[in-house]
Design a protein around this motif. Sequence first.
Motif, mmCIF file in Angstrom:
data_model
loop_
_atom_site.group_PDB
_atom_site.id
_atom_site.type_symbol
_atom_site.label_atom_id
_atom_site.label_comp_id
_atom_site.label_asym_id
_atom_site.label_seq_id
_atom_site.Cartn_x
_atom_site.Cartn_y
_atom_site.Cartn_z
ATOM 1 N N LEU A 91 -14.145 5.016 -32.593
ATOM 2 C CA LEU A 91 -14.241 6.385 -33.111
ATOM 3 C C LEU A 91 -13.281 7.308 -32.360
ATOM 4 O O LEU A 91 -12.593 8.142 -32.958
ATOM 5 N N GLN A 92 -13.230 7.144 -31.051
ATOM 6 C CA GLN A 92 -12.330 7.980 -30.245
ATOM 7 C C GLN A 92 -10.889 7.820 -30.718
ATOM 8 O O GLN A 92 -10.152 8.790 -30.884
ATOM 9 N N TRP A 93 -10.519 6.562 -30.996
ATOM 10 C CA TRP A 93 -9.148 6.276 -31.426
ATOM 11 C C TRP A 93 -8.878 6.849 -32.813
ATOM 12 O O TRP A 93 -7.854 7.509 -33.036
ATOM 13 N N LEU A 94 -9.845 6.719 -33.709
ATOM 14 C CA LEU A 94 -9.661 7.208 -35.082
ATOM 15 C C LEU A 94 -9.604 8.739 -35.130
ATOM 16 O O LEU A 94 -8.837 9.347 -35.874
ATOM 17 N N LEU A 95 -10.461 9.370 -34.290
ATOM 18 C CA LEU A 95 -10.574 10.836 -34.345
ATOM 19 C C LEU A 95 -9.504 11.548 -33.520
ATOM 20 O O LEU A 95 -9.327 12.766 -33.646
ATOM 21 N N ARG A 96 -8.777 10.807 -32.666
ATOM 22 C CA ARG A 96 -7.863 11.438 -31.708
ATOM 23 C C ARG A 96 -6.893 12.428 -32.349
ATOM 24 O O ARG A 96 -6.633 13.494 -31.828
ATOM 25 N N PRO A 97 -6.349 12.108 -33.552
ATOM 26 C CA PRO A 97 -5.421 13.092 -34.157
ATOM 27 C C PRO A 97 -6.118 14.409 -34.523
ATOM 28 O O PRO A 97 -5.482 15.444 -34.669
ATOM 29 N N LEU A 98 -7.439 14.363 -34.645
ATOM 30 C CA LEU A 98 -8.166 15.557 -35.108
ATOM 31 C C LEU A 98 -8.886 16.268 -33.970
ATOM 32 O O LEU A 98 -8.872 17.485 -33.837
ATOM 33 N N LEU A 99 -9.582 15.457 -33.123
ATOM 34 C CA LEU A 99 -10.363 16.061 -32.026
ATOM 35 C C LEU A 99 -10.577 15.028 -30.926
ATOM 36 O O LEU A 99 -10.362 13.828 -31.122
ATOM 37 N N LEU A 100 -10.995 15.525 -29.756
ATOM 38 C CA LEU A 100 -11.255 14.620 -28.636
ATOM 39 C C LEU A 100 -12.731 14.233 -28.667
ATOM 40 O O LEU A 100 -13.609 15.077 -28.481
ATOM 41 N N TYR A 101 -12.985 12.990 -28.941
ATOM 42 C CA TYR A 101 -14.358 12.455 -28.898
ATOM 43 C C TYR A 101 -14.442 11.562 -27.664
ATOM 44 O O TYR A 101 -13.800 10.520 -27.596
ATOM 45 N N ALA A 102 -15.179 12.008 -26.631
ATOM 46 C CA ALA A 102 -15.188 11.278 -25.342
ATOM 47 C C ALA A 102 -16.613 11.161 -24.815
ATOM 48 O O ALA A 102 -16.980 11.834 -23.853
ATOM 49 N N PRO A 103 -17.439 10.318 -25.445
ATOM 50 C CA PRO A 103 -18.833 10.171 -24.993
ATOM 51 C C PRO A 103 -18.930 9.442 -23.659
ATOM 52 O O PRO A 103 -17.963 8.797 -23.223
ATOM 53 N N LEU A 104 -20.092 9.548 -23.011
ATOM 54 C CA LEU A 104 -20.294 8.872 -21.726
ATOM 55 C C LEU A 104 -20.240 7.348 -21.885
ATOM 56 O O LEU A 104 -19.810 6.640 -20.994
ATOM 57 N N LEU A 105 -20.727 6.868 -23.048
ATOM 58 C CA LEU A 105 -20.804 5.418 -23.254
ATOM 59 C C LEU A 105 -19.523 4.875 -23.880
ATOM 60 O O LEU A 105 -19.170 5.235 -24.999
ATOM 61 N N ASN A 106 -18.812 4.073 -23.125
ATOM 62 C CA ASN A 106 -17.669 3.319 -23.653
ATOM 63 C C ASN A 106 -17.662 1.970 -22.947
ATOM 64 O O ASN A 106 -18.427 1.758 -21.997
ATOM 65 N N PRO A 107 -16.853 1.020 -23.391
ATOM 66 C CA PRO A 107 -16.921 -0.329 -22.786
ATOM 67 C C PRO A 107 -16.730 -0.329 -21.263
ATOM 68 O O PRO A 107 -17.391 -1.075 -20.551
#
Length: 369
Positions: free
Chosen positions: A305-321
Motif C-alpha cells: 500500500l505504501q508503494w502504491l500510494l506514494r505518488p499520492l500520499l505518505l502511508y507509513a504505518p508502524l507495522l511493516n515487514p
Amino acid sequence: MAESTEVRKLVYLVTGGCGFLGEHVVRMLLQREPRLSELRVFDLHLGPWLEELKTGPVQVTAIQGDVTQAHEVAAAVAGAHVVIHAAGLVDVFGRASPKTIHEVNVQGTKNVIEACVQTGTRFLVYTSSMEVVGPNIKGHPFYRGNEDTPYEAVHKHPYPCSKAQAERLVLEANGREVRGGLPLVTCALRPTGIYGEGHQIMRDFYHQGLRLGGRLFRAIPASVEHGRVYVGNVAWMHVLVARELERRAALVGGQVYFCYDESPYKSYEDFNMEFLGPCGLRLVETRLLAPYWLLMLLAVLNALLQWLLRPLLLYAPLLNPYTLAVANTTFTVSTDKAQRHFGYEPLFSWEDSRTRTIRWVRAMEGSAQ
Ligand SMILES: NC(=O)C1=CN([C@@H]2O[C@H](COP(=O)(O)OP(=O)(O)OC[C@H]3O[C@@H](n4cnc5c(N)ncnc54)[C@H](O)[C@@H]3O)[C@@H](O)[C@H]2O)C=CC1
Ligand SMILES: CC(C)[C@@H](O)CC[C@@H](C)[C@H]1CC[C@H]2[C@@H]3[C@H](O)CC4=CC(=O)CC[C@]4(C)[C@H]3CC[C@]12C
C-alpha cells in the motif's frame, strides 16, 4: 563530576539538538556541564523551546543547518571543543528514500568528521544505535549481550546499514591528526530502544490506542524481550563520555558503548504498556487470532500500500515487514563497559524514568481531550 566552580571556557556543538534525544542532551549539558561557555544547537528544524534557554549563563547558539551540507557543518564546528553528533534520519517506516537516509546518516557523519579535522576540534561523540549490531536479517536473538558478544551483524535495511557505516567511519577516524597537530578522539554510543518524554513512537501508540477505544492489540509474544533505555540516561551518558574523552583518551577513544540502565527487559509492547496502561489503555491478547504469518501478511500489504500510494500520499504505518521482524526478535544488552571505562551510572532509576514518562503521556492525554 566537574566542579561547579570551574571556569566556563568550553564550546560544545550538538547536531540534531532539537530531536527527541538531542533536546535531552542539550538540557542535560546546561544542567550538568559547568565548564560550558557556549552551546551550539545545530538542527535542520530548530525548536521554539530553544529561546527559553538563552537566559542562562551559557551562550546558547541556535544554528539552522543541514549535516549533508559540508560548509554548513564546518561553520558550526569551527571553534568547538566537543561535538556530540546525534543528528540522523531515524526511519524504519519507509518515509525517506534509502538514498536520503544514506546522505544524512553516512555523508552527514563524514561531513562532521572532516569538519573536526579541518577546524581542529578534537573530541567527537557519535550517537550510534543497537541496530548496528542487530537484530540481523536472520532473526538471530541477541540475549543479554555486550559490546564483545559475537553476533552476525548482517543488515539489508537502509537505516541499520547507514548507522553501521557511520559508526565505522567515526571509530576509524579516532587518532586522525586534526588542524593544530593533535589527534582526534572519537567514540560511539549505542542506545537500545530509547523511551521517555518526547518519544514520537510512544505518542503514535497512545493515539492509536485512543482511536481503538482504549485498546491496543498484542502482535508480539510477551516472551520476546527488547532492551529499552530512558532518554535521560542516554543523554547523561553522552554528557559524561564527552567530559571523559580528553582525560581518558587512550582508553575511551575508538570505543563503542551500549547505553543501558535499570529499565526492565520486556516485549516492546508490554514495555510500552508500563506507561500507556496507567494512562487508560489496555493490551488485548490476540496472539491466538493473529498468528505470525497473518501479521507478516498484513505487514507486506502495508508495504505494498505504501508503494502504491506514494505518488499520492505518505502511508507509513508502524507495522511493516522490518518493524515486525525487529519487534519479534529478542535483543537485550547486559554490560558495564561504560561504567568501567568512564564511570557511567544511570542518573535516573527505573521508577523515576517510568514516572517521568507516565507524566508526559498524561500531559498528552490532557492535550488529546
Ligand atoms: N529513538 C531511538 O530509539 C534511538 C535513536 N538512536 C539514534 O539517536 C539519534 C537521535 O535519534 P532521535 O532523537 O530518536 O531522532 P529524532 O528524529 O527525534 O532526532 C533527530 C534530529 O536530527 C535532525 N536532523 C535530521 N536530518 C538532519 C540533517 N540533514 N541536518 C541536520 N539535522 C538533521 C532532526 O531534525 C531531528 O531533530 C539518531 O542518530 C538515532 O539514530 C539510536 C538508538 C535508538
Ligand atoms: C506493530 C507491532 C509489530 C509493533 O510491536 C511494532 C513495534 C516497532 C514500531 C518497534 C519495535 C522495535 C523498535 C525499534 C528498536 O527499538 C530499535 C531501534 C533503534 C533505533 O536506532 C531507531 C528506532 C528503532 C529502529 C526502533 C523503531 C520502532 C521499532 C521497530
